[in-house]
Design an enzyme around this catalytic site. Structure first.
Site, PDB file in Angstrom:
ATOM      1  N   CYS A  94       0.835  -1.291  -0.008  1.00 27.14           N
ATOM      2  CA  CYS A  94       0.012   0.026  -0.098  1.00 27.14           C
ATOM      3  C   CYS A  94       0.692   1.355  -0.068  1.00 27.14           C
ATOM      4  CB  CYS A  94      -0.883  -0.038   1.143  1.00 27.14           C
ATOM      5  SG  CYS A  94      -1.885  -1.509   1.252  1.00 27.14           S
ATOM      6  N   ASN A 119     -10.341   0.311   0.439  1.00 21.00           N
ATOM      7  CA  ASN A 119      -8.933   0.300   0.673  1.00 21.00           C
ATOM      8  C   ASN A 119      -8.641  -0.348  -0.526  1.00 21.00           C
ATOM      9  OD1 ASN A 119      -6.384  -0.272   0.949  1.00 21.00           O
ATOM     10  ND2 ASN A 119      -6.200  -0.986   2.980  1.00 21.00           N
ATOM     11  N   HIS A 122      -2.945   7.282   3.028  1.00 21.47           N
ATOM     12  CA  HIS A 122      -3.577   5.961   2.415  1.00 21.47           C
ATOM     13  C   HIS A 122      -4.945   5.563   3.137  1.00 21.47           C
ATOM     14  CE1 HIS A 122      -4.092   1.755   1.226  1.00 21.47           C
ATOM     15  NE2 HIS A 122      -3.620   1.459   2.518  1.00 21.47           N
TER      16      HIS A 122
END
Ligand code: UT7
Length: 316
Positions: free
Chosen positions: A108, A273, A243
């Protein structure tokens, strides 16, 4: 380094929390209160490559450049159905570019690492214009029999085109080898010499609480030291583009750093996500809504498997 064009692309299928209750014992209330997520986009008949190509073409169009003007393509991608060639090679041909390209796999935090790499290529004169791309399909990492991870993710791709300028103020990267908190094992082809059971595949395994704790503490301290070293305060920053994993993680970082909620924009509610694509998707939305102006200071910060975090500070 400065950003001269952005683009993103999301799958068309919108999956609500209620739709997930068909597959396992969960609820809209649990997902909303623990994560902030209300819907996510999941790939159906389109492919991740198609999303990556669309995002790249949109970024090119926004920058006013042609694909032939690119000197490099760097793509952050954890998983797709090709082990090789890289996603960036497939995108390169499809958009009509001829430059060298490579993928990075830093989960990520990948987009932040890719941007930092792009800055060093620009600073050393090895490139003048780079397409930095993130394309991720994390809904294919999960074990869809398990509610713990399947509710969290969505798919998507986004890109930024960067060129040299003195607007990049640096980055902080942290890698702590804590490989058990978040991992997925991929199947390898068996050989006649294989030791049985050694190379088993396994969908995502995650210690959610530990990832949560490490994300808040590592990103908060990384951003603090980045700002301190550059001589800026939280109030100088227009947006902290974090993020988008969990609204509570974003709130945790906001609580640590201070500032006002408007400095911490979010898309996690609608997209879930999207791994390393979440930062450039949010960036593209802010740019297209004319919320960022030239000269604004922005921070990008990501975290994920490794455990890896990366934060950067730049002028838009
Ligand atoms: O890009 C990085 C990727 N990873 C992350 O960002 C994950 C970071 N961590 C998190 O976001 C949170 O830890 C989660 C959202 C994953 C979990 O939230 P939590 O508050 O840490 O919950 P928990 O794991 O402690 O689970 C609490 C309860 C458990 O039940 P019991 O043992 O208390 O009876 C779980 O079994 O919630 C249960 N549970 C669920 N219930 C309904 C776990 N998943 C679900 C679910 N629906 N989807």
């Amino acid at each position: 380094m400065k950003i001269i064009g952005t683009g993103s692309a999301l799958p068309k299928k919108v999956v609500t929390n209620d739709m997930l209750t068909e597959f396992f014992d969960t609820s809209d209330e649990w997902i909303r209160t623990r994560t902030g997520i209300e819907t996510r986009r999941i790939i159906t008949d389109e492919s991740l490559l198609e999303l990556a190509i669309t995002a790249s073409n949109r970024a090119l169009e926004a920058s006013g450049l042609k694909a032939q003007d690119l000197d490099y393509i760097i793509c952050s991608n954890v998983n797709n159905n090709y082990v090789y060639p890289s996603m960036s090679c497939m995108v390169q041909g499809a958009i009509g570019a001829t430059c060298p390209c490579f993928d990075i796999r830093i989960a990520c935090a990948g987009f932040v690492y890719a941007m930092d790499l792009a800055d060093s290529f620009l600073k050393t004169g090895r490139a003048t214009r780079i397409l930095v791309l993130a394309a991720e399909e994390p809904t294919r990492f999960c074990n869809w029999a398990q509610r713990e991870t399947s509710v969290l993710f969505g798919d998507g791709a986004a890109a930024a085109i960067v060129e040299d300028s003195d607007g990049y103020m640096g980055a902080r990267m942290t890698t702590t080898s804590n490989t058990e908190v978040l991992f997925q094992r991929k199947r390898l082809e068996p050989t006649p010499f294989e030791v049985e059971g050694k190379y088993l595949d396994h969908p995502m395994v995650m210690n959610g609480r530990e990832v949560f704790r490490m994300a808040v503490s590592s990103c908060s301290s990384e951003i603090s030291s980045l700002l301190n070293d550059a001589g800026y305060k939280v109030e100088d920053i227009k947006f902290f583009i974090l993020h988008q994993a969990n609204l509570r993680i974003i709130k945790g970082i906001e609580q640590y750093l201070g500032g006002i909620p408007e400095q911490y924009p979010t898309t996690v509610q609608k997209y879930g996500n999207t791994s390393s694509a979440s930062i450039p998707i949010l960036l593209d939305e802010l740019v297209r809504a004319n919320k960022i102006e030239r000269g604004d200071l922005i921070v990008m910060s990501g975290f994920g498997s490794g455990f890896t975090t990366g934060s950067l500070l730049m002028r838009y």
